[in-house]
Structures are given as structure tokens and as C-alpha cells.
Design a protein around this motif. Structure first.
Motif, short mmCIF file in Angstrom:
data_model
loop_
_atom_site.label_atom_id
_atom_site.label_comp_id
_atom_site.label_asym_id
_atom_site.label_seq_id
_atom_site.Cartn_x
_atom_site.Cartn_y
_atom_site.Cartn_z
N VAL A 212 62.24 8.48 28.76
CA VAL A 212 63.59 8.87 28.31
C VAL A 212 64.35 7.62 27.85
CG1 VAL A 212 65.83 9.75 29.04
CG2 VAL A 212 63.75 10.94 29.74
N LYS A 213 64.30 6.57 28.64
CA LYS A 213 65.00 5.34 28.29
C LYS A 213 64.45 4.73 27.01
CE LYS A 213 66.06 4.21 33.13
NZ LYS A 213 65.76 3.28 34.26
N LYS A 214 63.13 4.72 26.88
CA LYS A 214 62.50 4.15 25.68
C LYS A 214 62.88 4.93 24.43
CE LYS A 214 58.09 3.20 26.11
NZ LYS A 214 56.69 3.34 26.58
N ALA A 215 62.86 6.27 24.52
CA ALA A 215 63.20 7.09 23.36
C ALA A 215 64.64 6.84 22.92
CB ALA A 215 62.99 8.57 23.67
N LYS A 216 65.53 6.67 23.89
CA LYS A 216 66.92 6.40 23.55
C LYS A 216 67.08 5.03 22.91
CE LYS A 216 69.04 9.40 27.05
NZ LYS A 216 69.86 9.45 28.31
N VAL A 217 66.33 4.05 23.39
CA VAL A 217 66.37 2.72 22.80
C VAL A 217 65.86 2.76 21.36
CG1 VAL A 217 65.37 0.40 22.88
CG2 VAL A 217 66.22 1.45 24.97
N TYR A 218 64.74 3.45 21.15
CA TYR A 218 64.19 3.57 19.79
C TYR A 218 65.23 4.21 18.87
CZ TYR A 218 59.56 2.85 21.93
OH TYR A 218 58.48 2.34 22.61
#
Length: 223
Positions: A212-218
Motif C-alpha cells: 500500500v505504501k509503495k503504490a502510494k509513493v509510485y
């Protein structure tokens, strides 16, 4: 050719329990032997699957056709074998036949979608970005169909999230011929939504929290 219903080990794979299927199948060999399919090539394919020999399984199951062309279970075992051989294009075509015979076969949609997703992201592949985009969108469509049939399976949401994420990466890479920030943003948002759905099944999953965190960063770093 008389059709025999495949017994419990194969039903386990039909339900999509791929991660544990081979272990369970090994434990169920005796039960499997008690109710054998009438087609000897199907029996040989089943045995090869139990042995983890997907190449041999696919070869035997192909020989069972066209005699078993009306049996979705036989096609499913063939597609499952092809998928695990990395023959994703063949697996997609085989799972289409499963679905034509059994439109509510959740696991056929699942593996067909995974095969499409894997084809789209295979390193060094010869596919152009447009073809990859279509494969990812088809994967999302198939995962969505599986969810409409079996709505309480976290695995389906997780894998659809991966497909959305991969679509976001593809469309959000600046300088490519199909770059589209708006669509990439939408794909990442949907990936986040699906990952968060997975957490409603098990809120303690650190791997999903990280995704979830990675997708938001991307998403937030799209140019």
C-alpha cells in the motif's frame, strides 16, 4: 468417451489452492487412485501432476483431447500444467476453453489472469507497450470476473492489485509511447483500494501494508 468426475485433489486446485495443492495431492494419492478417470492419458496426466512434472502432465493431457473436449476439468488440468511450465500463451487459450464450458470456474479466470499478467511483465519479452497494456487490462478484467463469482477470496483482490500496480508502472513511465499520467494515477488508486481490501481479511499482513505504501509513493511521484 465416458466422463468421470475428478476427485478431491483436483477439486482443490479448481478452488485455486495452488500454494498448497501439491502437498495435499501427495497426501491424497490413495484417494485419487480409488476413483480413476476413464481416459488413460488423463490418469497419466494426473500422476505427472502429483509428481510435480508439469511438462509430462501437459503432454499426457493434450493426448486426452479431443476425446475429453467436453470436460472442463481436463482442460483445467492442462491449463494448470501449461501455466506452471511458463507456457502462458497456451495456458490462456486453454483456460478460455474451460470458461466456455464452465463460465463460473473461478480458478480458470484466476490463472488466465495471472498468465496474462506474467506475459506482460516478463523481462526481455518482445511485446510492445500497447500489447502489454492490453494484457494487463485483460488480467484485471478476469480477476474482476473471478471476484464477482467468489467475492471472499483475498488472493483475488491481491492479484488484481498487482495487475493494477503493473498497469500504473507501465502507463506512468514517462517517455514511453503510451504514457498517461491520469490513467496511471487511477491504476495506482485502484491498486491501493484492492490492497486495503486484502487487509480487511487479515489486517496483520505486513507485506500488504508495505505494498500500500509503495503504490502510494509510485502514484505521488508520477511526473
Amino acid at each position: 468417451m465416458k466422463r468421470r468426475t475428478l476427485n478431491n485433489p483436483w477439486k482443490l486446485m479448481k478452488l485455486g489452492l495452488a500454494s498448497a495443492s501439491l502437498a495435499l495431492l501427495t497426501l491424497s494419492v490413495q484417494a485419487q487412485e480409488q476413483e480413476q478417470h476413464s481416459n488413460p492419458n488423463v490418469r497419466l496426466g494426473q500422476k505427472a501432476l502429483l509428481d510435480g512434472d508439469f511438462k509430462a502432465a501437459a503432454a499426457h493431457l493434450k493426448k486426452a483431447l479431443p476425446a475429453e473436449e467436453n470436460d472442463p476439468d481436463v482442460y483445467y488440468l492442462l491449463g494448470y500444467s501449461q501455466f506452471h511450465n511458463g507456457a502462458y500463451t497456451n495456458a490462456i487459450e486453454t483456460f478460455k476453453k474451460v470458461i466456455a464450458l464452465d463460465p463460473n470456474h473461478t480458478s480458470a479466470y484466476y490463472y488466465k489472469a495471472k498468465a496474462s499478467n506474467n506475459l506482460a511483465v516478463t523481462p526481455g519479452g518482445k511485446l510492445g507497450n500497447s500489447a502489454k497494456e492490453q494484457l494487463l487490462k485483460k488480467a484485471i478484467e478476469d480477476f474482476s470476473k473471478a471476484i464477482s463469482i467468489t467475492a471472499n477470496d483475498a488472493k483475488l483482490y491481491q492479484n488484481r492489485a498487482i495487475a493494477y500496480r503493473d498497469l500504473g508502472i507501465l502507463l506512468g513511465t514517462s517517455g514511453t509511447d503510451n504514457y498517461d499520467k491520469t490513467q496511471a494515477t487511477d491504476a495506482y488508486n485502484k491498486a491501493v483500494s484492492d490492497y486495503e481490501k486484502v487487509l480487511t481479511f487479515d489486517a496483520s499482513r505486513k507485506d500488504i501494508q508495505t505494498e500500500v505504501k509503495k503504490a502510494k509513493v509510485y502514484r505521488d511521484n508520477l511526473k
